[in-house]
Design an enzyme around this catalytic site. Structure first.
Site, PDB file in Angstrom:
ATOM      1  N   GLU B  57       2.450  -4.951  -8.757  1.00  0.00           N
ATOM      2  CA  GLU B  57       2.103  -5.772  -7.903  1.00  0.00           C
ATOM      3  C   GLU B  57       0.597  -5.749  -7.437  1.00  0.00           C
ATOM      4  OE1 GLU B  57       5.194  -4.602  -7.829  1.00  0.00           O
ATOM      5  OE2 GLU B  57       6.483  -6.380  -8.178  1.00  0.00           O
ATOM      6  N   HIS B 126      15.088  -7.327  -0.229  1.00  0.00           N
ATOM      7  CA  HIS B 126      15.141  -8.692  -1.042  1.00  0.00           C
ATOM      8  C   HIS B 126      15.113  -9.822  -0.049  1.00  0.00           C
ATOM      9  CE1 HIS B 126      15.330  -6.013  -4.412  1.00  0.00           C
ATOM     10  NE2 HIS B 126      15.134  -7.015  -5.301  1.00  0.00           N
TER      11      HIS B 126
END
Ligand SMILES: Cc1ncc(C[n+]2csc(CCOP(=O)(O)OP(=O)(O)O)c2C)c(N)n1
Ligand SMILES: Cc1ncc(C[n+]2csc(CCOP(=O)(O)OP(=O)(O)O)c2C)c(N)n1
Ligand SMILES: [Mg+2]
Ligand SMILES: [Mg+2]
Lengths: 323, 325, 325, 323
Positions: B57, B126
């Site tokens: 990322e 998450h």
């Protein structure tokens, strides 16, 4: 290498060092503040690399004054930036660590160790996308080779065969930490082995650096993907003006200075190119004059207006019309 | 059209006319995106423009910054908000600052998109929301798409803008249905009055807008009042004018958000109102937000950790009774 | 004693009695720390306990988490707040959540320390403050040391605690002088009344406490009022009891922070007050904070971007006049 | 390998697969939710590695059910966790992706790709510090080898000579992305070359995995620093229950299943250890029964009380008394 180029390399090194000494002096006088990282001792690397890679894009670190100059940005614009003036290359907003000039394909001036490497990868992607062949060079220190951003960049550049030159300035130290204490070996090109070829070069020899980087750029132009160049070098000063440099012995410093890149190139000019002392001195004087002028310019230049505070957070308008 | 289709359409239409627009992210290409937002684009625009990245990322955003410097217009997808934390250095130290630090010499026309929020039992790593963090970063424009029409227009705007955008989606909205109005232009920075009302201004954004709307009938009935529901849409900059007008009408403010309450985004709105609209407010404002806990996996606990239509109604009714609404 | 010496003393004393305490970070060992906080400890405790790390912030915090799992009590130093962004995944996805996700099976006795804030012309990538982001993360305790005595006691507490702490220092405080009171125990979660007063509660923390104190005489003279100055000390959890008592006494709240105003930490305090103390407040609260811009290098612009004693005084006096203080 | 161990390996694989099929079924029935990542096809790797590394600490990913079982955590505790029940190993707070049990030296259960690797490095530091010789194993997928956390971990583990086993489960895919599309080569052990030795092993052969990991652990115990093991393997199902697995052809799947680790070990039991079909079936039945019981247990177990929401944000008290 023709004589003109050899002279230029010498001139840029001398001018660069003069710039750094002037910056140091004016830091001590309080005209410059913040973190000031001097490149003294490393001129061969900064100058040789920039001159060889004149056609491509460059991403560098906070230790970038001499690179910016060698790139063609004027000493006035750089010194004024250090003085925080509006005439500075970043209008006084960036300072020493943030010199940017896209018109010279020079993008910083990043003060996050390794932070500019993913940016260089992205720019290399753009150049490949555009069919632009000269590629991109990312300059970074040995200390940056331990961070995630560096490794991700090696891997992505290799996977996508991007025209990216990784130039590691290995001066063996990250502030006070010797590289071998935090990495398992001394030469960081080893980390690139799985991904790309590497060239090792003496970072105190400007001709060698020039040649290595030229060779690396040819490799990029052939479309083979990325390449790594590692140059062993040595900074003469502390990490920044706030570092007392007490972790290196007098002996270590002496050994290091015995390899001085400017003295070395001076000899080359004399012995290989037959330049006499007078001609060399002329170059030196010219360089010093340029820096003196830059300092006067910076000292007299205007402060940014208070309104500058709110400018440049975003673009004006900010919306791009679709064709 | 579904919300994810509206996003897809926005990307498709902009990519069709400007071939410097590229999309990058994990599984955005061949796979079509893990929430199918980029479906079909790989076939249409090829792998040069739909770039499947490794799971990195920091590089996804960092590369996008470099692409923008190099003249492209990248749209980076982060699979889920939590993973964006890995890119915070690039988002905050680079993407948000290069334009300013270079005094405008570097321009970054780019978008970072991601879904966030509590979906269904995806657990603590998450399920989070980071608008409070990202809206606090000067140099970023932050949009949150709560509905289909806004998603389409706002994403198109973000992609076409020369400024760096964070574009926030919600995992539970991808299959939301709605119309896209192609004829009426939309200002993505303008808050949306979802429902007009006269007694209480309920401010919200993203998925909570729907939950608020689901709670409103119950609230109006119980309190005998009329609620105005405002969807902020743009989290930075904030359309304070619309908020001001609404609060001037209702004199009462409720802020509803999914994030953990402590330090959550809504604090900014409530504190703005306290500072600027204090003498207009007839009652203490109310902030409804998630619990200050990592999101638990168990469904019952998970639902206890965030506002739901029921808990929103309950808290507003209780507040209304205590505050003469 | 200097602030940095107080921090050093806290580390030294805890390390002396518990040999599972280790300190890790860039240049913390041989070099003694870039702000000299760990000076002398390497000579005393050796390289096993004073660990010089590579420049890899994600690993600094990630390794500390693993050390804590493995039974050590790590204290990780990040050289400057901005670099902590590289470790946000480890701080937020790991350090703050493992205890909860494992239902208490994993315990993380660890501290992440860093200096933050505007020092002098360090520019945008070295001048930021992230307390607003980190105080919004459930599972972390966040302390901000504004003075020497607190620095000593609070760091000692954090190192000795079984919970994960973020310990925030300020670059301009390291050479601040003060006394350490070894005899009086100190609760690090209790806000500190720096100055008592009856008319206005000024809440602040970290370096701004000193700036507020510098502004107070001017304010009191201009408004003819008496200011109570509260140093929050613990940013999460917040000592709302102390705040409540003070606001009940003064009926007025001013919040002063160095961060960018939009989304800054103080919004949480002001929004709490609006929600819970609305009917006690006699005037609209005031929030004084930094400008919504990346921090510029030029000194004049830099000082315009954050509150200073002068601008604090000016804003509070202006507010006071408009609000009948 | 003695017969008991061979039987155990077989049993754990069969029990693991039965567990996964039960989990799949109950996911489809709505008893389990969230992301469910099945380990079917990869049993040899999970079981072989855990059994060989029984004495050390293990850090793993979200695809960890079978590892948790092979580690000694009961199927009841794991299944109850998937059902979100209080009797679950993480009391219903973690779910499938977050199984933790320090009493079995098993620490997750991390759902950030590569995020647990720095944690494993830190734990290895602690073990070395404590003079504990068994070391630590970090298990991760091919996809994790492109992220900064992985590279930083290789470098630090090597620089500090930590007793850390890097076990790469290379199933060639990260969700729908084939590793060779995002990395410049197929075998990720190549990335470790500059830092440590590597062992390559067939991840579909439980005996080979067991032996490779045992060998690697002996290496750790000698104090030489970290070691890398790469096992090529194959998952039979989609990445998680929400992945249609449409990026792999029927042919690719068939090739993959032809290497089935359970069938292969069954043959070994028969041919090398002379076990007859009946004895093997007995093991299989026993395994299935254990799983059936675990499902019943999980189904009937209690939900956590609502008060559990606020528990475990911090430790009780939270302060450690200095001696
Ligand atoms: C991510 C990050 N961590 C830490 C720092 C602080 N810092 C600035 S320069 C530096 C040392 C860098 O060493 P190296 O990469 O070798 O470059 P050199 O200074 O030797 O040119 C450090 C630790 C930083 N700027 N960014
Ligand atoms: C940092 C991060 N980015 C993205 C994801 C989403 N994600 C979950 S698993 C996965 C693929 C991982 O592939 P690999 O490491 O090969 O493991 P495998 O699933 O094949 O076992 C991705 C992208 C994540 N969980 N964490
Ligand atoms: Mg260096
Ligand atoms: Mg994989």
């Amino acid at each position: 290498m023709d004589k003109l180029l050899a002279e230029t390399l010498y001139y840029e090194m001398v001018r660069g060092r003069a710039f750094e000494y002037a910056a140091k002096e004016h830091y001590m006088q309080g005209d410059i503040s913040g973190f000031l990282h001097l490149d003294i001792g490393q001129e061969a690397l900064s100058v040789g690399a920039m001159k060889a890679f004149a056609k491509g894009d460059v991403f560098s670190t906070y230790r970038e004054h001499i690179m910016a100059l060698a790139r063609g940005i004027t000493p006035k614009a750089v010194m004024a930036e250090l003085f925080g003036k509006e005439a500075g290359v970043s209008e006084g907003k960036g300072g020493s660590m943030h010199l940017f000039d896209p018109s010279h394909f020079f993008y910083g001036g990043d003060a996050i160790v390794g932070g500019h490497l993913p940016n260089a990868v992205g720019c290399a992607y753009a150049r490949k996308f555009q069919g632009e062949e000269h590629g991109v060079m990312a300059v970074f220190g040995d200390g940056a080779t331990n961070g995630g951003a560096f490794f991700e960049s090696l891997n992505i550049a290799a996977a996508q065969k991007l025209p990216l030159l990784f130039l590691c300035e290995n001066n063996e130290y990250a502030i006070g930490t010797k590289i071998t204490r935090v990495a398992p070996f001394e030469k960081q090109a080893k980390k690139a082995e799985p991904y790309m070829p590497a060239i090792e070069v003496d970072g105190m020899d400007v001709v060698a650096v020039y040649e290595a980087v030229s060779e690396a750029q040819h490799y990029l132009e052939k479309g083979h993907g990325p390449i790594f160049v590692e140059a062993m070098t040595c900074r003469y000063e502390g990490h920044s003006m706030s570092d007392p440099n007490s972790y290196r012995s007098t002996q270590e410093m002496a050994l290091c200075k015995a390899r001085d890149p400017i003295e070395r190139m001076k000899k080359v000019l004399q012995e290989q190119y037959g330049m006499d002392a007078g001609a060399i001195e002329l170059l030196e004087t010219k360089a010093q004059n340029e820096i003196d002028e830059a300092v006067s310019f910076a000292a007299e230049a205007e402060e940014p207006a208070p309104e500058a505070l709110m400018a440049h957070v975003f673009t004006e308008g900010g919306t791009h019309a679709l064709s | 059209m579904l919300y994810r289709e509206a996003l897809n359409k926005a990307l498709d239409e902009t990519m069709a006319v400007d071939d410097t627009i590229v999309v990058l992210g994990e599984d955005v290409g061949r796979y079509g995106g893990s929430y199918r937002v980029t479906e079909g684009l790989y076939a249409k625009y090829g792998e040069k423009r739909l770039i499947d990245t490794p799971i990195a990322e920091l590089s996804i955003v960092g590369n996008a910054v470099g692409m923008a410097i190099g003249g492209l217009r990248p749209v980076a997808e982060i699979m889920t908000a939590n993973f964006a934390l890995l890119a915070f250095d690039q988002i905050i130290n680079h993407m948000s600052k290069y334009h300013y630090m270079s005094a405008g010499k570097i321009t970054l026309p780019m978008v970072v998109r991601f879904p966030q929020g509590v979906s269904k039992q995806l657990a603590a790593q998450h399920s989070e929301s980071y608008e409070q963090m990202l809206s606090a970063v000067p140099g970023l424009k932050v949009l949150a798409a709560s509905d289909v029409n806004y998603a389409y227009h706002a994403l198109k705007h973000a992609v076409m803008s020369d400024d760096p955008f964070v574009f926030i989606e919600h995992e539970l909205l991808y299959n939301k249905k709605g119309e896209v109005d192609l004829k009426t232009p939309l200002d993505p920075f303008k808050a949306r009055i979802v429902k007009e009302g006269s007694d209480v201004t309920i401010v919200s954004y993203l998925k909570m807008v729907d939950d608020v709307m689901a709670a409103v009938p119950k609230i109006e009935e119980a309190l005998g009042c009329s609620c105005e529901v405002v969807d902020l849409c743009s989290l930075n900059p904030v359309d304070y004018d619309t908020l001001k007008a609404s609060i001037e009408k209702t004199s009462r403010l409720v802020m509803v958000e999914e994030e953990h309450k402590t330090g959550g985004y809504g604090a900014q709105i409530v504190s703005w109102a306290a500072e600027k609209m204090f003498y207009t407010l007839d009652a203490a404002p109310l902030r409804i937000a998630g619990a200050d806990v990592p999101i638990p996996y168990n469904r019952t606990l998970e639902l206890l950790s965030i506002p739901t239509p029921d808990s929103i109604a309950e808290q507003i009714i209780d507040w209304g009774r205590r505050n003469d609404v």
